[in-house]
Write a protein that holds these residues in place. Structure first.
Motif, mmCIF file in Angstrom:
data_model
loop_
_atom_site.group_PDB
_atom_site.id
_atom_site.type_symbol
_atom_site.label_atom_id
_atom_site.label_comp_id
_atom_site.label_asym_id
_atom_site.label_seq_id
_atom_site.Cartn_x
_atom_site.Cartn_y
_atom_site.Cartn_z
ATOM 1 N N ALA A 9 10.784 10.201 2.162
ATOM 2 C CA ALA A 9 10.499 8.761 2.180
ATOM 3 C C ALA A 9 11.719 7.939 1.800
ATOM 4 N N ALA A 10 12.913 8.433 2.174
ATOM 5 C CA ALA A 10 14.144 7.754 1.772
ATOM 6 C C ALA A 10 14.771 6.930 2.886
ATOM 7 N N GLY A 11 14.187 6.955 4.074
ATOM 8 C CA GLY A 11 14.804 6.292 5.220
ATOM 9 C C GLY A 11 14.864 4.784 5.073
ATOM 10 N N GLU A 12 15.896 4.208 5.683
ATOM 11 C CA GLU A 12 16.099 2.769 5.595
ATOM 12 C C GLU A 12 15.209 2.002 6.559
ATOM 13 N N GLY A 13 14.974 2.566 7.741
ATOM 14 C CA GLY A 13 14.090 1.912 8.700
ATOM 15 C C GLY A 13 14.659 0.637 9.279
ATOM 16 N N LYS A 14 15.894 0.695 9.794
ATOM 17 C CA LYS A 14 16.564 -0.504 10.297
ATOM 18 C C LYS A 14 15.799 -1.163 11.436
ATOM 19 N N ARG A 15 15.146 -0.338 12.270
ATOM 20 C CA ARG A 15 14.451 -0.905 13.433
ATOM 21 C C ARG A 15 13.203 -1.698 13.054
ATOM 22 N N MET A 16 12.733 -1.547 11.812
ATOM 23 C CA MET A 16 11.595 -2.351 11.366
ATOM 24 C C MET A 16 12.006 -3.804 11.139
ATOM 25 N N LYS A 17 13.329 -4.014 10.955
ATOM 26 C CA LYS A 17 13.846 -5.363 10.683
ATOM 27 C C LYS A 17 13.060 -6.016 9.540
ATOM 28 N N SER A 18 13.105 -5.353 8.386
ATOM 29 C CA SER A 18 12.318 -5.790 7.240
ATOM 30 C C SER A 18 13.120 -5.619 5.961
ATOM 31 N N SER A 19 12.842 -6.462 4.969
ATOM 32 C CA SER A 19 13.454 -6.294 3.655
ATOM 33 C C SER A 19 12.688 -5.286 2.806
ATOM 34 N N ASN A 20 11.550 -4.811 3.307
ATOM 35 C CA ASN A 20 10.733 -3.831 2.591
ATOM 36 C C ASN A 20 11.044 -2.417 3.067
ATOM 37 N N PRO A 21 10.970 -1.422 2.171
ATOM 38 C CA PRO A 21 11.146 -0.038 2.613
ATOM 39 C C PRO A 21 10.151 0.312 3.717
ATOM 40 N N LYS A 22 10.615 1.055 4.714
ATOM 41 C CA LYS A 22 9.777 1.358 5.871
ATOM 42 C C LYS A 22 8.446 1.996 5.484
ATOM 43 N N VAL A 23 8.489 2.955 4.540
ATOM 44 C CA VAL A 23 7.280 3.725 4.234
ATOM 45 C C VAL A 23 6.229 2.896 3.501
ATOM 46 N N LEU A 24 6.586 1.670 3.068
ATOM 47 C CA LEU A 24 5.612 0.820 2.385
ATOM 48 C C LEU A 24 4.888 -0.128 3.335
ATOM 49 N N HIS A 25 5.270 -0.124 4.603
ATOM 50 C CA HIS A 25 4.497 -0.897 5.570
ATOM 51 C C HIS A 25 3.112 -0.263 5.706
ATOM 52 N N LYS A 26 2.111 -1.125 5.840
ATOM 53 C CA LYS A 26 0.725 -0.650 5.758
ATOM 54 C C LYS A 26 0.130 -0.347 7.128
ATOM 55 N N VAL A 27 -0.725 0.645 7.136
ATOM 56 C CA VAL A 27 -1.569 0.965 8.288
ATOM 57 C C VAL A 27 -3.013 0.918 7.799
ATOM 58 N N CYS A 28 -3.796 0.019 8.355
ATOM 59 C CA CYS A 28 -5.197 -0.158 7.955
ATOM 60 C C CYS A 28 -5.330 -0.344 6.448
ATOM 61 N N GLY A 29 -4.417 -1.156 5.889
ATOM 62 C CA GLY A 29 -4.556 -1.581 4.517
ATOM 63 C C GLY A 29 -3.916 -0.708 3.463
ATOM 64 N N ARG A 30 -3.268 0.388 3.860
ATOM 65 C CA ARG A 30 -2.660 1.279 2.868
ATOM 66 C C ARG A 30 -1.245 1.628 3.304
ATOM 67 N N GLU A 31 -0.325 1.693 2.325
ATOM 68 C CA GLU A 31 1.059 2.025 2.625
ATOM 69 C C GLU A 31 1.137 3.384 3.315
ATOM 70 N N MET A 32 2.026 3.496 4.319
ATOM 71 C CA MET A 32 2.118 4.743 5.085
ATOM 72 C C MET A 32 2.357 5.946 4.189
ATOM 73 N N VAL A 33 3.275 5.808 3.230
ATOM 74 C CA VAL A 33 3.589 6.951 2.371
ATOM 75 C C VAL A 33 2.373 7.341 1.537
ATOM 76 N N ASN A 34 1.567 6.370 1.126
ATOM 77 C CA ASN A 34 0.366 6.695 0.352
ATOM 78 C C ASN A 34 -0.707 7.343 1.212
ATOM 79 N N ILE A 35 -0.760 6.967 2.487
ATOM 80 C CA ILE A 35 -1.682 7.662 3.392
ATOM 81 C C ILE A 35 -1.315 9.137 3.467
ATOM 82 N N VAL A 36 -0.007 9.416 3.611
ATOM 83 C CA VAL A 36 0.443 10.811 3.697
ATOM 84 C C VAL A 36 0.138 11.549 2.389
#
Length: 456
Positions: A9-36
């Motif tokens: 979960a260390a990736g920068e995620g440049k293509r997300m174009k976000s100031s937030n870490p990529k893995v914290l973007h939510k899917v159906c209300g929960r951060e992706m890394v927490n879903i995993v």
């Protein structure tokens, strides 16, 4: 056999174009890394290490409740380097370690269990999760031996013409024998165009030592990583479909599942009907035999049995049995609405308790109040709870009748069995059984219009 997991979960995620870490973007209300993390734990792997880098403090903040450990990857030098950062986590462990990515939230619990069984029963030192796809362009190909074991992984740009026709691809998720993995990590190198350390090199090292490597094909959607907002939307669509199917299998009617938005942690009782346009979020619990007509938003709230809601917003509140809400009502946080209550159109309730069988039918504001049972609020009633400096409380007893266009100036108490005349502004306590009238006496001035010459 001891099982543990590493989540990258260390990736920068440049293509997300976000100031937030990529893995914290939510899917159906929960951060992706927490879903995993949650899926891995459901598969009975409790010991999890999360490799963090970009935005590490934020990732820690959002995952610390999951009881995981952390390893830090200072520079993003490839998947092999990321796993190498977890060597201290693997130290003195024997058994199997599974490796997942924090930006691939669609992996299923049953798939993880199946992967572990396949790996251990097959006696493999490494197992790769793979997918069969129609168009494998850009993906690493899984090349198998006649026995079915993996021979090697070949990146697309390095494939021969024959290898380009292979449609089994690498998902980036693995199982390893812990000792074999740690020994191999010391041998990988970064003499490639990107100058990175690839975890796939471990497969080549293990094969060179004559060790068994297996591959387990799973549906492509489970392996799909999220690297852009477009892929985030696709992951949301797939997860939402899974959630909605689960509720329908449990006895919930979704009139139009494609246009119903239910987050991961929402619970819904059987025989409830949900119309399109509803958004159910957070830890919302909806009881049995409810009807949610179109276009409501309900967040972190408890909706008890036999409730009807129309086009309303309910936040962090509780709605009692057999109550009706809406249309166009706004129930703000910390409100508790009793049983068989009527909350009608353009009614706003904030941080208040409404007793059983009370009717608030339309155009009313109730804030910072305790309202008894069996009351009736006339149209246009306002609980004036703010004096410009602080919020004050209003107490309204049972069976009170509040006439239209009444202002209740907090703090004030209205006792049981009282009537308040329409148009009153109440500033003092109303005794039990009393009628309160607080308005100027009407004065009629005869022929005033004619005298002023105002007749048209």
């Amino acid at each position: 056999m001891y099982n543990c997991a590493i989540i990258l979960a260390a990736g920068e995620g440049k293509r997300m174009k976000s100031s937030n870490p990529k893995v914290l973007h939510k899917v159906c209300g929960r951060e992706m890394v927490n879903i995993v993390i949650d899926t891995v734990k459901k598969a009975q792997i409790e010991n999890i290490d999360v490799v963090i880098g970009k935005g590490s403090d934020e990732v820690k903040k959002h995952t610390e409740s999951r009881n995981v450990s952390y390893s830090f990857q200072e520079k993003q030098l490839g998947t092999g380097n990321a796993v190498l950062c977890s060597v201290s986590f693997l130290k003195d462990k024997k058994g199997t370690v599974a490796v997942f990515t924090g930006d691939a939230p669609l992996i299923k619990e049953d798939t993880i269990k199946k992967m572990l069984s396949f790996h251990n029963e097959g006696g493999y030192k490494a197992t790769i999760l793979t997918s069969l796809v129609k168009d494998p362009s850009g993906y690493g190909r899984i090349i198998r031996e006649k026995s079915g074991e993996v021979s090697k992984i070949v990146e697309h740009k390095d494939c021969s013409e024959e290898e380009l026709r292979v449609n089994e691809i690498n998902s980036g998720m693995y199982c390893f024998d812990i000792e074999s993995l740690t020994e191999s990590l010391d041998k990988i190198h970064n003499d490639n165009a990107q100058g990175e350390y690839y975890l796939t090199d471990v497969i080549e090292i293990l094969k060179g030592q004559g060790k068994k490597v297996g591959a387990l094909p799973i549906p492509f959607e489970e392996t799909m990583g999220v690297n852009s907002r477009v892929q985030l939307s696709e992951a949301e669509r797939i997860m939402r479909k899974r959630i909605n199917i689960k509720h329908m299998k449990n006895g919930v009617t979704l009139i139009d599942a494609d246009n119903t938005y239910i987050e991961l942690d929402v619970k819904i009782g059987k025989d409830t009907i949900v119309y399109p346009g509803n958004v159910l979020q957070g830890n919302t619990v909806v009881g049995e035999n409810c009807t949610l007509y179109p276009n409501s938003r309900i967040q972190n709230s408890v909706i008890q049995n036999n409730v009807t809601i129309q086009s309303s917003v309910i936040l962090d509140s509780t709605i009692g049995e057999s109550t009706t809400v809406g249309p166009f009502a706004y129930i703000r946080p910390e409100s508790t609405i009793g049983k068989s209550v009527r909350i009608g159109d353009f009614v706003e309730v904030k941080k208040s308790t409404i007793g059983d069988k009370t009717k608030v039918s339309h155009l009313t504001y109730i804030g910072d109040a305790e309202v008894g049972s069996g009351c009736n609020f006339g149209c246009g009633t306002v609980v004036v709870n703010y004096d410009g400096r602080k919020k004050n409380k209003t107490l309204i007893g049972n069976n009170s009748f509040i006439g239209c266009n009444t202002n209740l100036i907090s703090p004030v108490k209205v006792n049981d069995d009282t009537y308040i005349a329409a148009g009153s502004t109440i500033t003092d306590e109303v005794p039990e059984g009393a009628l309160a009238v607080a308005r100027a006496r009407q004065i009629n001035k005869e022929n005033w219009v004619y005298k002023k010459g105002l007749k048209k």
